[in-house]
Design a protein around this motif. Structure first.
Motif, mmCIF file in Angstrom:
data_model
loop_
_atom_site.group_PDB
_atom_site.id
_atom_site.type_symbol
_atom_site.label_atom_id
_atom_site.label_comp_id
_atom_site.label_asym_id
_atom_site.label_seq_id
_atom_site.Cartn_x
_atom_site.Cartn_y
_atom_site.Cartn_z
ATOM 1 N N UNK A 34 0.848 -1.194 0.000
ATOM 2 C CA UNK A 34 0.000 0.000 0.000
ATOM 3 C C UNK A 34 0.881 1.241 0.000
ATOM 4 N N UNK A 35 0.344 2.314 -0.555
ATOM 5 C CA UNK A 35 1.078 3.581 -0.571
ATOM 6 C C UNK A 35 1.276 4.130 0.835
ATOM 7 N N UNK A 36 0.308 3.879 1.728
ATOM 8 C CA UNK A 36 0.408 4.390 3.093
ATOM 9 C C UNK A 36 1.671 3.868 3.782
ATOM 10 N N UNK A 37 1.879 2.560 3.731
ATOM 11 C CA UNK A 37 3.045 1.974 4.385
ATOM 12 C C UNK A 37 4.327 2.357 3.658
ATOM 13 N N UNK A 38 4.311 2.318 2.327
ATOM 14 C CA UNK A 38 5.513 2.661 1.566
ATOM 15 C C UNK A 38 5.962 4.089 1.848
ATOM 16 N N UNK A 39 5.027 5.019 1.925
ATOM 17 C CA UNK A 39 5.394 6.414 2.157
ATOM 18 C C UNK A 39 5.974 6.597 3.552
ATOM 19 N N UNK A 40 5.444 5.884 4.540
ATOM 20 C CA UNK A 40 6.008 5.986 5.898
ATOM 21 C C UNK A 40 7.391 5.369 5.965
ATOM 22 N N UNK A 41 7.588 4.264 5.255
ATOM 23 C CA UNK A 41 8.909 3.641 5.247
ATOM 24 C C UNK A 41 9.936 4.562 4.595
ATOM 25 N N UNK A 42 9.558 5.177 3.492
ATOM 26 C CA UNK A 42 10.475 6.098 2.811
ATOM 27 C C UNK A 42 10.761 7.311 3.679
#
Length: 386
Positions: free
Chosen positions: A162-170
């Protein structure tokens, strides 16, 4: 390509990972990939699902907090299994200890970490965010962020669904993050599976007639799923409009959920529906799907409900939030009971019957994209992210 998925979260008794693994085994063979799910279990065993698809277990202890799961505790045995399998590519599917064990395997084989869990959202944010800001929590859990950043250096790809998790990881400076959304079984879920007799039967089991609103919740019963909050919200909303809630699932929080239901005859807890075709009919026959967990990395059941032509009511954070966008559903402030009640009461009667099946990514597309990344990494064509 020969792929080994070191899958610490697999349990034969159900859950989203089991659903994912089952589809992976079937689709990988169709795509001419050789796939082994290497999981902890009671015994050393191999179950063949086809000439090029299997689940192999390594004897391991049960997880003390949820005994339908196990955990890897013997790094030497894990490395020996990898040596024997000699894969072209290795996945690790847990952000806890096992990816470090896999990273310690003395091999230049390319590796990915697939984020099937979001521990910060499931635990730290859920427990502490009512008291302090998320930024403060992240500072307090800097050691875990350091662990994730280390994994981003050790693995060639960190896969988020999901974009939500990917954006937080980045944003947390984790390297090599890629987003590969999951999907649903092709042709399985659609509004065409709606069955008015099934809908009436579920409502009758909730002590209601066919004019009531039927809400469905489904999935693993764990504290982070916030099912008691769903129960309380539907109970409150039911004082204004007849509402039935059918919950399908099992897990360690079932006693707490039954306690929260109490004597409410309009809310029922059912065993998981193992028949996938019937489950597709259950979803299509509901008036809405309701979900409480803001810690999902994707939320398979919300995707299946959306594909079934019913609105989803989901938190505004986490992987489930994706399915409320573009008019596909409704979102409420995560963990906010009052806002959840408000959203349930805005749901028009008969909404699902007028809602077409939403275009939802097929799981075949997910695995095609994932295996393409693995092929590129194996061929040395995909450069590592900064």
């Amino acid at each position: 390509m020969k792929i080994v998925d070191v899958c610490a979260f697999y349990s034969p008794r159900g859950g989203g990972v089991k659903t994912y693994v089952g589809q992976k085994l079937a689709i990988a063979e169709r795509m001419e990939q050789d796939i082994t799910i290497l999981a902890p279990g009671d015994d050393d065993a191999v179950v063949e699902f086809g000439p090029c698809a299997r689940i192999q277990t390594i004897a391991s202890p049960r997880f003390p907090l949820d005994r339908k799961y196990w955990y890897f505790n013997d790094e030497r045995s894990l490395h020996a299994a990898l040596d024997t399998l000699a894969p072209d590519f290795v996945e690790a599917s847990s952000p806890w200890r096992s990816p470090l064990m896999v990273a310690n395997w003395r091999s230049a084989t390319p590796k990915s970490l697939v984020m099937h869990a979001d521990p910060l959202s499931a635990y730290a944010y859920r427990w502490l965010e009512p008291l302090v800001s998320r930024e403060m929590i992240d500072r307090r859990f800097v050691r875990y962020w350091d662990h994730l950043r280390q994994l981003g250096q050790l693995y060639d790809a960190v896969v988020c669904a999901s974009d939500d998790l990917a954006s937080r990881m980045k944003a947390g400076r984790v390297g090599n993050v890629v987003t590969v959304p999951m999907g649903v079984e092709a042709q399985r879920f659609s509004a065409g599976k709606r069955n008015e007799n099934l809908r009436s039967s579920l409502l009758a089991q909730c002590g209601l007639g066919p004019d009531a609103t039927l809400l469905v919740a489904a999935g693993r019963l764990a504290p982070e799923k916030r099912v008691p909050m769903l129960v309380e919200a539907v109970t409150i909303a039911g004082r204004h409009r007849q509402q039935g809630l059918a919950i399908f699932g099992e897990g360690r929080d079932d006693t707490n959920i039954l306690r929260s239901i109490g004597g409410n005859p309009h809310i029922r807890l059912f065993h998981p529906e193992r028949d996938r075709e019937r489950f597709a009919s259950v979803l299509a026959s509901a008036d809405a799907f309701v979900h409480g967990c803001e810690a999902e990395t994707f939320c398979m059941t919300a995707a299946e409900a959306s594909a079934s032509g019913i609105p989803v009511i989901v938190p505004d954070r986490g992987g489930a939030a994706d399915f409320a966008r573009e008019g596909r559903g409704l979102s409420y402030r995560a963990a906010d009971l009052e806002d959840l009640v408000r959203v349930i009461l805005t749901l028009p009667n008969g909404f699902a019957a007028r809602s077409p099946s939403c275009k939802t990514r097929a799981m075949d597309d997910h695995f095609a994209a994932l295996f393409a990344i693995y092929q590129n990494l194996t061929s040395g064509e995909l450069s590592r992210a900064a």
